[in-house]
Motif scaffolding. Structure first.
Motif, PDB file in Angstrom:
ATOM      1  N   HIS A  21       0.823  -1.216   0.000  1.00 29.82           N
ATOM      2  CA  HIS A  21       0.000   0.000   0.000  1.00 29.82           C
ATOM      3  C   HIS A  21       0.855   1.264   0.000  1.00 29.82           C
ATOM      4  CE1 HIS A  21      -3.471  -2.536   0.523  1.00 29.82           C
ATOM      5  NE2 HIS A  21      -2.884  -3.107   1.568  1.00 29.82           N
ATOM      6  N   GLU A  22       2.138   1.158   0.316  1.00 31.57           N
ATOM      7  CA  GLU A  22       3.038   2.310   0.343  1.00 31.57           C
ATOM      8  C   GLU A  22       3.767   2.532  -0.980  1.00 31.57           C
ATOM      9  OE1 GLU A  22       5.769   2.219   3.678  1.00 31.57           O
ATOM     10  OE2 GLU A  22       4.350   0.979   4.798  1.00 31.57           O
ATOM     11  N   VAL A  23       3.786   1.536  -1.844  1.00 34.76           N
ATOM     12  CA  VAL A  23       4.626   1.579  -3.041  1.00 34.76           C
ATOM     13  C   VAL A  23       4.311   2.770  -3.940  1.00 34.76           C
ATOM     14  CG1 VAL A  23       5.247   0.346  -5.169  1.00 34.76           C
ATOM     15  CG2 VAL A  23       5.077  -0.901  -3.000  1.00 34.76           C
ATOM     16  N   ALA A  24       3.051   2.998  -4.235  1.00 34.15           N
ATOM     17  CA  ALA A  24       2.682   4.077  -5.165  1.00 34.15           C
ATOM     18  C   ALA A  24       3.114   5.449  -4.663  1.00 34.15           C
ATOM     19  CB  ALA A  24       1.179   4.057  -5.430  1.00 34.15           C
ATOM     20  N   GLY A  25       3.300   5.630  -3.367  1.00 37.95           N
ATOM     21  CA  GLY A  25       3.715   6.908  -2.818  1.00 37.95           C
ATOM     22  C   GLY A  25       5.214   7.128  -2.801  1.00 37.95           C
ATOM     23  N   LEU A  26       5.972   6.157  -3.267  1.00 43.36           N
ATOM     24  CA  LEU A  26       7.430   6.263  -3.285  1.00 43.36           C
ATOM     25  C   LEU A  26       7.913   6.860  -4.612  1.00 43.36           C
ATOM     26  CD1 LEU A  26       8.256   2.773  -1.759  1.00 43.36           C
ATOM     27  CD2 LEU A  26       8.414   5.002  -0.621  1.00 43.36           C
ATOM     28  N   PRO A  27       9.125   7.414  -4.654  1.00 46.04           N
ATOM     29  CA  PRO A  27       9.669   7.945  -5.916  1.00 46.04           C
ATOM     30  C   PRO A  27      10.155   6.784  -6.796  1.00 46.04           C
ATOM     31  CG  PRO A  27      11.251   8.253  -4.142  1.00 46.04           C
ATOM     32  CD  PRO A  27      10.007   7.674  -3.515  1.00 46.04           C
ATOM     33  N   LEU A  28       9.255   6.223  -7.565  1.00 47.24           N
ATOM     34  CA  LEU A  28       9.530   5.039  -8.366  1.00 47.24           C
ATOM     35  C   LEU A  28      10.112   5.380  -9.729  1.00 47.24           C
ATOM     36  CD1 LEU A  28       6.134   3.192  -7.728  1.00 47.24           C
ATOM     37  CD2 LEU A  28       8.305   2.838  -6.517  1.00 47.24           C
ATOM     38  N   HIS A  29      10.848   4.426 -10.301  1.00 44.46           N
ATOM     39  CA  HIS A  29      11.269   4.535 -11.695  1.00 44.46           C
ATOM     40  C   HIS A  29       9.992   4.690 -12.520  1.00 44.46           C
ATOM     41  CE1 HIS A  29      12.327   3.056 -15.671  1.00 44.46           C
ATOM     42  NE2 HIS A  29      13.579   3.377 -15.381  1.00 44.46           N
ATOM     43  N   PRO A  30       9.959   5.596 -13.492  1.00 42.78           N
ATOM     44  CA  PRO A  30       8.726   5.845 -14.249  1.00 42.78           C
ATOM     45  C   PRO A  30       8.114   4.590 -14.888  1.00 42.78           C
ATOM     46  CG  PRO A  30      10.328   7.548 -14.727  1.00 42.78           C
ATOM     47  CD  PRO A  30      11.039   6.518 -13.901  1.00 42.78           C
ATOM     48  N   GLY A  31       8.948   3.705 -15.422  1.00 36.78           N
ATOM     49  CA  GLY A  31       8.420   2.485 -16.027  1.00 36.78           C
ATOM     50  C   GLY A  31       7.755   1.576 -15.012  1.00 36.78           C
ATOM     51  N   PHE A  32       8.360   1.459 -13.843  1.00 37.20           N
ATOM     52  CA  PHE A  32       7.767   0.632 -12.795  1.00 37.20           C
ATOM     53  C   PHE A  32       6.482   1.276 -12.282  1.00 37.20           C
ATOM     54  CE2 PHE A  32       7.300  -0.781  -8.378  1.00 37.20           C
ATOM     55  CZ  PHE A  32       7.203  -2.145  -8.596  1.00 37.20           C
ATOM     56  N   ALA A  33       6.502   2.584 -12.107  1.00 37.74           N
ATOM     57  CA  ALA A  33       5.310   3.292 -11.632  1.00 37.74           C
ATOM     58  C   ALA A  33       4.135   3.067 -12.586  1.00 37.74           C
ATOM     59  CB  ALA A  33       5.607   4.784 -11.491  1.00 37.74           C
ATOM     60  N   ALA A  34       4.402   3.087 -13.880  1.00 38.04           N
ATOM     61  CA  ALA A  34       3.333   2.909 -14.870  1.00 38.04           C
ATOM     62  C   ALA A  34       2.752   1.505 -14.842  1.00 38.04           C
ATOM     63  CB  ALA A  34       3.862   3.227 -16.267  1.00 38.04           C
ATOM     64  N   SER A  35       3.524   0.529 -14.406  1.00 40.81           N
ATOM     65  CA  SER A  35       3.042  -0.850 -14.403  1.00 40.81           C
ATOM     66  C   SER A  35       2.650  -1.348 -13.016  1.00 40.81           C
ATOM     67  CB  SER A  35       4.102  -1.780 -15.007  1.00 40.81           C
ATOM     68  OG  SER A  35       5.287  -1.733 -14.244  1.00 40.81           O
ATOM     69  N   TRP A  36       2.773  -0.513 -11.990  1.00 37.17           N
ATOM     70  CA  TRP A  36       2.554  -0.956 -10.621  1.00 37.17           C
ATOM     71  C   TRP A  36       1.159  -1.558 -10.391  1.00 37.17           C
ATOM     72  CZ3 TRP A  36       3.908  -3.358  -6.712  1.00 37.17           C
ATOM     73  CH2 TRP A  36       3.199  -3.303  -5.517  1.00 37.17           C
ATOM     74  N   GLU A  37       0.108  -0.925 -10.846  1.00 31.40           N
ATOM     75  CA  GLU A  37      -1.233  -1.454 -10.596  1.00 31.40           C
ATOM     76  C   GLU A  37      -1.422  -2.831 -11.225  1.00 31.40           C
ATOM     77  OE1 GLU A  37      -3.578  -0.532  -8.444  1.00 31.40           O
ATOM     78  OE2 GLU A  37      -2.103   0.963  -7.817  1.00 31.40           O
ATOM     79  N   LEU A  38      -0.914  -3.033 -12.421  1.00 33.51           N
ATOM     80  CA  LEU A  38      -0.968  -4.354 -13.049  1.00 33.51           C
ATOM     81  C   LEU A  38      -0.210  -5.372 -12.198  1.00 33.51           C
ATOM     82  CD1 LEU A  38      -1.365  -6.375 -15.460  1.00 33.51           C
ATOM     83  CD2 LEU A  38       0.781  -5.466 -16.339  1.00 33.51           C
ATOM     84  N   LEU A  39       0.982  -5.038 -11.782  1.00 33.59           N
ATOM     85  CA  LEU A  39       1.829  -5.949 -11.006  1.00 33.59           C
ATOM     86  C   LEU A  39       1.232  -6.221  -9.633  1.00 33.59           C
ATOM     87  CD1 LEU A  39       5.242  -4.375 -11.953  1.00 33.59           C
ATOM     88  CD2 LEU A  39       4.319  -6.562 -12.764  1.00 33.59           C
ATOM     89  N   ARG A  40       0.665  -5.223  -9.038  1.00 35.56           N
ATOM     90  CA  ARG A  40       0.078  -5.384  -7.701  1.00 35.56           C
ATOM     91  C   ARG A  40      -1.028  -6.435  -7.716  1.00 35.56           C
ATOM     92  NH1 ARG A  40      -2.856  -0.778  -4.046  1.00 35.56           N
ATOM     93  NH2 ARG A  40      -2.966  -2.035  -2.179  1.00 35.56           N
ATOM     94  N   GLY A  41      -1.738  -6.541  -8.794  1.00 37.16           N
ATOM     95  CA  GLY A  41      -2.798  -7.530  -8.907  1.00 37.16           C
ATOM     96  C   GLY A  41      -2.313  -8.959  -9.004  1.00 37.16           C
ATOM     97  N   LEU A  42      -1.027  -9.126  -9.253  1.00 38.90           N
ATOM     98  CA  LEU A  42      -0.487 -10.476  -9.375  1.00 38.90           C
ATOM     99  C   LEU A  42      -0.219 -11.069  -8.012  1.00 38.90           C
ATOM    100  CD1 LEU A  42       1.965  -9.893 -12.333  1.00 38.90           C
ATOM    101  CD2 LEU A  42      -0.280 -10.946 -12.419  1.00 38.90           C
TER     102      LEU A  42
END
Length: 98
Positions: A77-98
């Protein structure tokens, strides 16, 4: 987040486990791959970026090498609020569902 280029003889999963060992000190025999998802590609080329999601049977200590400024486990639940690599940030919701 450990990551890097795949050697010519490696699958994306093998490369991810190797990178996790090299960059975070995670033991390969404790990592169980759950999924591998192509999360980026370059149009007109064969280049892809695959994100590998894995589990372990317990929380493993991480030991950063010179390629990481910080490594730590965080609640999903904290991941999206972190300064993520742009590519990872764009795919986070898809990955979180796995």
């Amino acid at each position: 987040m450990p990551g890097g280029a795949r050697d010519s003889h490696e699958t994306p999963e093998e490369a991810a486990i190797r990178e996790a060992q090299e960059e975070a000190g995670l033991p390969a025999d404790r990592i169980i791959v759950r999924a591998a998802v192509v999360t980026a590609s370059a149009s007109g080329t064969s280049w892809t970026y695959t994100t590998v999601v894995a589990d372990a049977d317990e929380l493993l200590p991480v030991v950063p090498n010179g390629e990481s400024t910080e490594l730590r486990w965080v609640d999903e639940h904290e991941v999206a609020g972190l300064p993520l690599h742009p590519g990872f940030a764009a795919s986070w919701e898809l990955l979180r569902g796995l």
